[in-house]
Design a protein around this motif. Structure first.
Motif, PDB file in Angstrom:
ATOM      1  N   ASP A 130       0.833  -1.212   0.000  1.00  0.00           N
ATOM      2  CA  ASP A 130       0.000   0.000   0.000  1.00  0.00           C
ATOM      3  C   ASP A 130       0.862   1.253   0.000  1.00  0.00           C
ATOM      4  N   VAL A 131       1.925   1.234   0.779  1.00  0.00           N
ATOM      5  CA  VAL A 131       2.830   2.386   0.811  1.00  0.00           C
ATOM      6  C   VAL A 131       3.520   2.556  -0.534  1.00  0.00           C
ATOM      7  N   TRP A 132       3.925   1.460  -1.154  1.00  0.00           N
ATOM      8  CA  TRP A 132       4.553   1.544  -2.476  1.00  0.00           C
ATOM      9  C   TRP A 132       3.587   2.111  -3.520  1.00  0.00           C
ATOM     10  N   ILE A 133       2.339   1.724  -3.439  1.00  0.00           N
ATOM     11  CA  ILE A 133       1.347   2.255  -4.384  1.00  0.00           C
ATOM     12  C   ILE A 133       1.202   3.758  -4.209  1.00  0.00           C
ATOM     13  N   PHE A 134       1.125   4.208  -2.954  1.00  0.00           N
ATOM     14  CA  PHE A 134       1.007   5.649  -2.684  1.00  0.00           C
ATOM     15  C   PHE A 134       2.224   6.406  -3.217  1.00  0.00           C
ATOM     16  N   LEU A 135       3.416   5.889  -2.941  1.00  0.00           N
ATOM     17  CA  LEU A 135       4.627   6.560  -3.419  1.00  0.00           C
ATOM     18  C   LEU A 135       4.748   6.505  -4.937  1.00  0.00           C
ATOM     19  N   ILE A 156       2.260   6.621  -7.044  1.00  0.00           N
ATOM     20  CA  ILE A 156       1.374   7.662  -7.562  1.00  0.00           C
ATOM     21  C   ILE A 156       2.060   9.022  -7.503  1.00  0.00           C
ATOM     22  N   LEU A 157       2.725   9.307  -6.371  1.00  0.00           N
ATOM     23  CA  LEU A 157       3.453  10.577  -6.246  1.00  0.00           C
ATOM     24  C   LEU A 157       4.580  10.671  -7.277  1.00  0.00           C
ATOM     25  N   LYS A 158       5.298   9.584  -7.491  1.00  0.00           N
ATOM     26  CA  LYS A 158       6.397   9.597  -8.460  1.00  0.00           C
ATOM     27  C   LYS A 158       5.898   9.830  -9.876  1.00  0.00           C
ATOM     28  N   VAL A 159       4.772   9.239 -10.217  1.00  0.00           N
ATOM     29  CA  VAL A 159       4.201   9.453 -11.557  1.00  0.00           C
ATOM     30  C   VAL A 159       3.782  10.908 -11.725  1.00  0.00           C
ATOM     31  N   LEU A 160       3.171  11.503 -10.698  1.00  0.00           N
ATOM     32  CA  LEU A 160       2.802  12.920 -10.764  1.00  0.00           C
ATOM     33  C   LEU A 160       4.042  13.795 -10.937  1.00  0.00           C
ATOM     34  N   CYS A 161       5.100  13.478 -10.193  1.00  0.00           N
ATOM     35  CA  CYS A 161       6.339  14.247 -10.320  1.00  0.00           C
ATOM     36  C   CYS A 161       6.951  14.077 -11.703  1.00  0.00           C
ATOM     37  N   LEU A 162       6.875  12.872 -12.254  1.00  0.00           N
ATOM     38  CA  LEU A 162       7.391  12.650 -13.603  1.00  0.00           C
ATOM     39  C   LEU A 162       6.664  13.507 -14.627  1.00  0.00           C
ATOM     40  N   PHE A 163       5.341  13.576 -14.525  1.00  0.00           N
ATOM     41  CA  PHE A 163       4.562  14.402 -15.453  1.00  0.00           C
ATOM     42  C   PHE A 163       4.951  15.872 -15.324  1.00  0.00           C
ATOM     43  N   TRP A 164       5.120  16.327 -14.072  1.00  0.00           N
ATOM     44  CA  TRP A 164       5.482  17.741 -13.893  1.00  0.00           C
ATOM     45  C   TRP A 164       6.880  18.030 -14.432  1.00  0.00           C
ATOM     46  N   LEU A 200       7.761  21.670  -7.572  1.00  0.00           N
ATOM     47  CA  LEU A 200       9.002  21.453  -6.840  1.00  0.00           C
ATOM     48  C   LEU A 200       8.739  20.930  -5.435  1.00  0.00           C
ATOM     49  N   MET A 201       7.732  21.486  -4.763  1.00  0.00           N
ATOM     50  CA  MET A 201       7.449  21.073  -3.394  1.00  0.00           C
ATOM     51  C   MET A 201       6.910  19.641  -3.329  1.00  0.00           C
ATOM     52  N   VAL A 202       6.088  19.264  -4.274  1.00  0.00           N
ATOM     53  CA  VAL A 202       5.597  17.880  -4.301  1.00  0.00           C
ATOM     54  C   VAL A 202       6.759  16.916  -4.570  1.00  0.00           C
ATOM     55  N   THR A 203       7.683  17.314  -5.430  1.00  0.00           N
ATOM     56  CA  THR A 203       8.855  16.470  -5.695  1.00  0.00           C
ATOM     57  C   THR A 203       9.741  16.359  -4.456  1.00  0.00           C
ATOM     58  N   ILE A 204       9.913  17.471  -3.729  1.00  0.00           N
ATOM     59  CA  ILE A 204      10.675  17.429  -2.471  1.00  0.00           C
ATOM     60  C   ILE A 204      10.000  16.483  -1.479  1.00  0.00           C
ATOM     61  N   ALA A 205       8.673  16.603  -1.343  1.00  0.00           N
ATOM     62  CA  ALA A 205       7.937  15.738  -0.420  1.00  0.00           C
ATOM     63  C   ALA A 205       8.069  14.268  -0.808  1.00  0.00           C
ATOM     64  N   THR A 206       8.035  13.983  -2.102  1.00  0.00           N
ATOM     65  CA  THR A 206       8.177  12.592  -2.569  1.00  0.00           C
ATOM     66  C   THR A 206       9.547  12.026  -2.222  1.00  0.00           C
ATOM     67  N   ASN A 207      10.602  12.801  -2.466  1.00  0.00           N
ATOM     68  CA  ASN A 207      11.945  12.345  -2.114  1.00  0.00           C
ATOM     69  C   ASN A 207      12.092  12.142  -0.612  1.00  0.00           C
ATOM     70  N   PHE A 208      11.495  13.030   0.166  1.00  0.00           N
ATOM     71  CA  PHE A 208      11.571  12.893   1.623  1.00  0.00           C
ATOM     72  C   PHE A 208      10.860  11.620   2.082  1.00  0.00           C
ATOM     73  N   LEU A 209       9.712  11.319   1.503  1.00  0.00           N
ATOM     74  CA  LEU A 209       8.976  10.122   1.904  1.00  0.00           C
ATOM     75  C   LEU A 209       9.710   8.850   1.475  1.00  0.00           C
ATOM     76  N   VAL A 210      10.360   8.882   0.317  1.00  0.00           N
ATOM     77  CA  VAL A 210      11.166   7.728  -0.097  1.00  0.00           C
ATOM     78  C   VAL A 210      12.304   7.505   0.891  1.00  0.00           C
ATOM     79  N   TRP A 211      12.933   8.603   1.319  1.00  0.00           N
ATOM     80  CA  TRP A 211      13.991   8.498   2.334  1.00  0.00           C
ATOM     81  C   TRP A 211      13.432   7.977   3.660  1.00  0.00           C
ATOM     82  N   LEU A 212      12.283   8.492   4.064  1.00  0.00           N
ATOM     83  CA  LEU A 212      11.684   8.062   5.329  1.00  0.00           C
ATOM     84  C   LEU A 212      11.349   6.574   5.305  1.00  0.00           C
TER      85      LEU A 212
END
Length: 572
Positions: free
Chosen positions: A85-90, A92-100, A197-209
């Motif tokens: 479930d966590v991988w699915i959530f992340l 989705i965020l990565k795909v959004l960041c890729l589009f941006w 940029l902020m959504v991409t920062i949040a995504t990287n932070f969550l991957v690190w977490l």
């Protein structure tokens, strides 16, 4: 929210330039509906910029809180919320960041007058090189994970192969984006760019977490490797404490291929956390530079080049520390990570640190004193990159300091008087002092204004001439004053030359020391995990969380300190 153009575009201006555009009236002023009644265009632009930063910051905060809730729920209740479930959530965020990111590359950055300014201080070559290095290692990490899941496809879900593929696309696209656009001061679509940029920062932070809190695959691999080692050694499986689950759910059909994937995954695992932290720092600088208009003087300010001359003792001592550290690291890896760890390996490891850390403390203190004696002017020009460097140094050092204090408390409370405990105590205390003294030295050096000797002389002569002209003195007196100023400058420069040489020696020595102190924990030497003293005091679960939060920050601190020390070296 929208952005408004204050004047007609100039077709003679290039869309990307490292200096101020030829027509400085081409400014895309920001506009926010809350401040549409402001009388001044500049005031409305400033208020709109603050509002855009606030809105994008709140967006990132909500994404981080939601992701943290997912990860925490997986840790405390892995039945309701699973790792998938966590991988699915992340994902989705990565795909959004890729589009941006793709939209930014093909759309935003290609608009007329989109990148009129570029921040020369942002995206240093060593930072972008680190992104490529750690990004490549992260890609290899995901390749090993795909290979490991493919070999065990009979007992693993095929969906698990999809998540590393998305991660590889995200890493490659983001690395390309940061390599080519980390210096951009975007002047169009301000608010949309800030949010991306902020959504991409949040995504990287969550991957690190997720990487530092969840080690499920890592523990599974360790379990299989231990089982294979026991089979080869002929030892019976020992009784394990309640926290260690040695049940092997998946058995590799091909032991050789599995061991390659497992060892590769364990070796490359720390690089992914470093990649996420570096990307967060670079993206934050880009976020601060959105809508920023840089002065002509700021852009033309040339940075000194790295030259390896005039230093002898720093490279010799530093190279000795690196060579000795590499030998001790190999001895430690052989002796301390076996089924029956040797106490001799821990003694050698701690002794090396106990000798090296005081030398680093002394060098940092001497460098700080020399900074005070030089009496250079402080650079008060607004610089988001330098401000972030200071915050990252202070924040990352808290990881090592926190772990060291927890270790000191555990060692004092157990009241054990063995030699190993005494060495571990000295090791933790010296790490605290070394982090503090190095922070003071690096931060003070980053705020010192760099003025080349020739420029200093010209500046002093100009100031002297201006003062003399205001006093309306004669030509003879003016010549005497200039001669006095020149003699004074020669004396001052000859007096400062030894200080600058000492600064270069110290900074180069500290660079090499930080390199070996980065290599040792990055490639798997973790005595805080393996000596068992703190773990038996706090319990495995608590100590696992403490070390998993502290050690990645400590590794990032070493790497980030290298960049600051190199800047001090080239400007000394």
């Amino acid at each position: 929210m929208s952005d408004k153009k204050a004047s007609r575009p100039c077709h003679h201006c290039k869309s990307r330039s490292t200096s101020v555009p030829t027509d400085t009236s081409i400014i895309h002023y920001e506009k926010f509906w809350l401040y549409r009644h402001c009388s001044s265009v500049q005031q409305r632009d400033q208020q709109a910029q603050k509002a855009g930063q606030l809105f994008s910051g709140l967006l990132a905060m909500n994404v981080v809180f939601l992701g943290s809730a997912f990860i925490s729920s997986m840790i405390f209740n892995n039945v309701a919320i699973t790792l998938a479930d966590v991988w699915i959530f992340l994902s989705i965020l990565k795909v959004l960041c890729l589009f941006w990111i793709i939209y930014y590359l093909v759309g935003t950055s290609r608009q007329p007058h989109a990148v009129l300014y570029r921040d020369t201080h942002a995206g240093a070559i060593w930072v972008r090189g680190s992104v490529l290095l750690f990004g490549s290692c992260s890609v290899l990490l995901n390749v090993f994970q795909i290979g490991y899941s493919s070999v065990l496809v009979q007992c693993k879900s095929k969906v698990e192969i999809l998540f590393p593929v998305i991660e590889i696309l995200f890493i490659c696209t983001q690395a390309y984006f940061l390599w080519h656009h980390s210096k951009d001061c975007i002047q169009v679509q301000h608010n949309f760019t800030r949010c991306g940029l902020m959504v991409t920062i949040a995504t990287n932070f969550l991957v690190w977490l997720l990487a530092v809190t969840n080690d499920t695959l890592h523990m599974e691999i360790e379990s299989q490797l231990r089982e294979v080692e026991r089979r080869f050694s002929g030892k019976a499986p020992p009784s394990h404490p309640h926290w260690c689950n040695e049940t092997v759910l998946c058995i590799c059909p091909n032991t050789t291929i599995c061991r390659i994937f497992q060892k590769g995954y364990i070796l490359l695992y720390p690089f992914n956390t470093e990649y996420c932290l570096i990307c967060c720092s670079m993206l934050y600088v880009m976020w601060k530079n959105v809508g920023r208009r840089i002065s002509h003087h700021h852009n033309l300010d040339t940075k000194p080049k790295f030259k390896l001359h005039g230093v002898v003792f720093g490279p010799v001592l530093g190279a000795s520390a690196v060579i000795i550290g590499a030998c001790i690291f190999m001895i430690y890896q052989i002796q301390a990570t076996s089924l029956d760890p040797s106490r001799h390996a821990f003694v050698i490891y701690y002794s090396y640190y106990i000798v090296l850390l005081p030398l680093m403390c002394a060098g940092a203190v001497i460098g700080t004193i020399i900074h005070a004696l030089e009496k250079k002017e402080l650079d008060t020009v607004k610089n988001p990159t330098r401000s972030l460097d200071v915050v990252l140094l202070m924040g990352a050092s808290l990881g090592q300091i926190c772990v060291s204090y927890f270790s000191v408390v555990a060692l004092v409370a157990t009241n054990a008087r063995s030699m190993l405990n005494s060495l571990a105590m000295a090791y933790s205390v010296l790490l605290i002092f070394q982090n503090i003294t190095q922070n003071v030295f690096v931060i003070d050096g980053l705020h010192r204004r760099h003025t080349p000797p020739g420029k200093e002389e010209d500046t002093k002569e100009e100031q002297n001439q201006e003062a003399n002209s205001q006093r309306r003195i004669s030509v003879l007196e003016l010549g005497q004053e200039i001669r006095k100023a020149s003699l004074s400058y020669i004396h001052t420069y000859s007096h400062l030359s030894w200080k600058r040489r000492v600064l270069r020696e110290i900074s180069f020595f500290l660079v090499l020391c930080n390199i070996i102190l980065w290599v040792i924990p990055t490639f798997g030497a973790h005595p805080l995990f393996e000596n068992g003293m703190e773990r038996s005091f706090y319990g495995f679960s608590t100590w696992f969380v403490i070390v998993n939060f502290g050690l990645p920050l400590a590794v990032f601190y070493r790497m980030h300190s290298i960049g600051g020390l190199l800047e001090i070296y080239v400007t000394a």
